[in-house]
Design a protein around this motif. Sequence first.
Motif, PDB file in Angstrom:
ATOM      1  N   UNK A  80      42.647  16.855  34.193  1.00 50.13           N
ATOM      2  CA  UNK A  80      41.880  17.925  34.820  1.00 50.13           C
ATOM      3  C   UNK A  80      42.583  19.257  34.599  1.00 50.13           C
ATOM      4  N   UNK A  81      42.074  20.031  33.665  1.00 50.54           N
ATOM      5  CA  UNK A  81      42.670  21.341  33.397  1.00 50.54           C
ATOM      6  C   UNK A  81      42.091  22.376  34.351  1.00 50.54           C
ATOM      7  N   UNK A  82      42.890  23.373  34.669  1.00 51.40           N
ATOM      8  CA  UNK A  82      42.484  24.445  35.567  1.00 51.40           C
ATOM      9  C   UNK A  82      42.607  25.789  34.856  1.00 51.40           C
ATOM     10  N   UNK A  83      41.651  26.670  35.132  1.00 51.41           N
ATOM     11  CA  UNK A  83      41.681  27.994  34.530  1.00 51.41           C
ATOM     12  C   UNK A  83      41.372  29.066  35.555  1.00 51.41           C
ATOM     13  N   UNK A  84      41.784  30.299  35.248  1.00 49.89           N
ATOM     14  CA  UNK A  84      41.567  31.434  36.139  1.00 49.89           C
ATOM     15  C   UNK A  84      40.657  32.443  35.452  1.00 49.89           C
ATOM     16  N   UNK A  85      39.666  32.948  36.209  1.00 49.43           N
ATOM     17  CA  UNK A  85      38.657  33.845  35.666  1.00 49.43           C
ATOM     18  C   UNK A  85      38.447  35.051  36.580  1.00 49.43           C
ATOM     19  N   UNK A  86      37.806  36.086  36.002  1.00 55.21           N
ATOM     20  CA  UNK A  86      37.329  37.242  36.761  1.00 55.21           C
ATOM     21  C   UNK A  86      35.876  37.462  36.359  1.00 55.21           C
ATOM     22  N   UNK A  87      35.104  38.232  37.123  1.00 48.27           N
ATOM     23  CA  UNK A  87      33.713  38.504  36.740  1.00 48.27           C
ATOM     24  C   UNK A  87      33.632  39.240  35.403  1.00 48.27           C
ATOM     25  N   UNK A  88      32.562  39.013  34.683  1.00 45.91           N
ATOM     26  CA  UNK A  88      32.335  39.685  33.414  1.00 45.91           C
ATOM     27  C   UNK A  88      32.337  41.197  33.604  1.00 45.91           C
ATOM     28  N   UNK A  89      33.008  41.898  32.718  1.00 47.89           N
ATOM     29  CA  UNK A  89      33.062  43.349  32.800  1.00 47.89           C
ATOM     30  C   UNK A  89      34.310  43.888  33.470  1.00 47.89           C
ATOM     31  N   UNK A  90      35.161  43.007  33.967  1.00 45.63           N
ATOM     32  CA  UNK A  90      36.423  43.454  34.550  1.00 45.63           C
ATOM     33  C   UNK A  90      37.236  44.166  33.462  1.00 45.63           C
ATOM     34  N   UNK A  91      37.704  45.385  33.709  1.00 47.92           N
ATOM     35  CA  UNK A  91      38.415  46.152  32.678  1.00 47.92           C
ATOM     36  C   UNK A  91      39.614  45.404  32.100  1.00 47.92           C
ATOM     37  N   UNK A  92      39.834  45.599  30.811  1.00 50.58           N
ATOM     38  CA  UNK A  92      40.921  44.904  30.120  1.00 50.58           C
ATOM     39  C   UNK A  92      42.296  45.180  30.740  1.00 50.58           C
ATOM     40  N   UNK A  93      42.593  46.428  31.143  1.00 55.51           N
ATOM     41  CA  UNK A  93      43.913  46.641  31.762  1.00 55.51           C
ATOM     42  C   UNK A  93      44.128  45.780  33.010  1.00 55.51           C
TER      43      UNK A  93
END
Length: 325
Positions: A249-262
Amino acid sequence: MKITPMRAAVFAALFGSAALAHAQAYPSKTITMVVPFAAGGPTDTVARLVGQSMGTKLKQQIIIENVGGAGGTIGAARVAKADPDGYTLFLHHIGQSTAPGLYRKLNYNAIDSFEPIGLITDVPMTIVARKDFPAKDIKELLAYVKANKGKVTYANAGVGSASHLCGMLFMTAIGTDLTTVPYKGTGPAMNDLLGGQVDFMCDQTTNTTSQIKGGKIKAYAVTTKSRLASMPDLPTLAESGLPGFEVAVWHGLYAPKGTPKPIIDALTGALQVALKDPVVKQRFADLGTEPVAEAKARPEALRAHLKSEIDRWSAIINKAGVYAD
């Protein structure tokens, strides 16, 4: 007002400058990390360990919000619609890649609705049963469930959960359909296993290790290619008569689309620091897992892995004909 090319360029520059200034001030308040499952479960455990360490690096508190239901899709949809300002994050497991196959209708896109931050860890799974289950070892368990398929109950944490997926593969591998008992989270499923209300389940080591070592449940096998250093006496399913059976079971971390690259860069850096944190590494080791290598704790690695896993699981789910709706 007519928007000339020059004015458009000015607006773009101003917007870009504002976004950059916002990113440079990030973070200036508490960050929420959404976990799409109940508190106390294995994914929640991973989130709290990583979130605390990331918060130290970012100098802001990261709080965990449990938004369970529908195999993680309710929490995913909530984050997909959140403001892309870096203050709402999403930590999910393998279920992010199985949802497109399991659910015929999703109000978000598992890839396009999120900005990947990085992979976190691959958690092995274990086949465990109630303490007084009659089978002595994995070979006896396989024989027993085949002979008593109408009586044996298999618990899982709900449709789309890791335990559901593992159980689906297990039943396919042994060619036997069992009575499944879905719960709203791993915690309730484990409680009933401890209480003897259900017979067995497949669950992550982050949730089973302490119960196994405490003698509260029986452990039969691991779902990895090789035996675990933390529990070397447990055989793999592959060596126990189910060749090719492997699931982690791999786990990943995400943010909403459009979150600024910095902001994504800042979060990726904090994640990488957290995965090198001695406290996090030790707690992961205690739970039978370890952090991924730094090269995998990056947006591009998670994006590629997610795409590959969606392709893999969609084919498996379509072949099995198992859907959540």
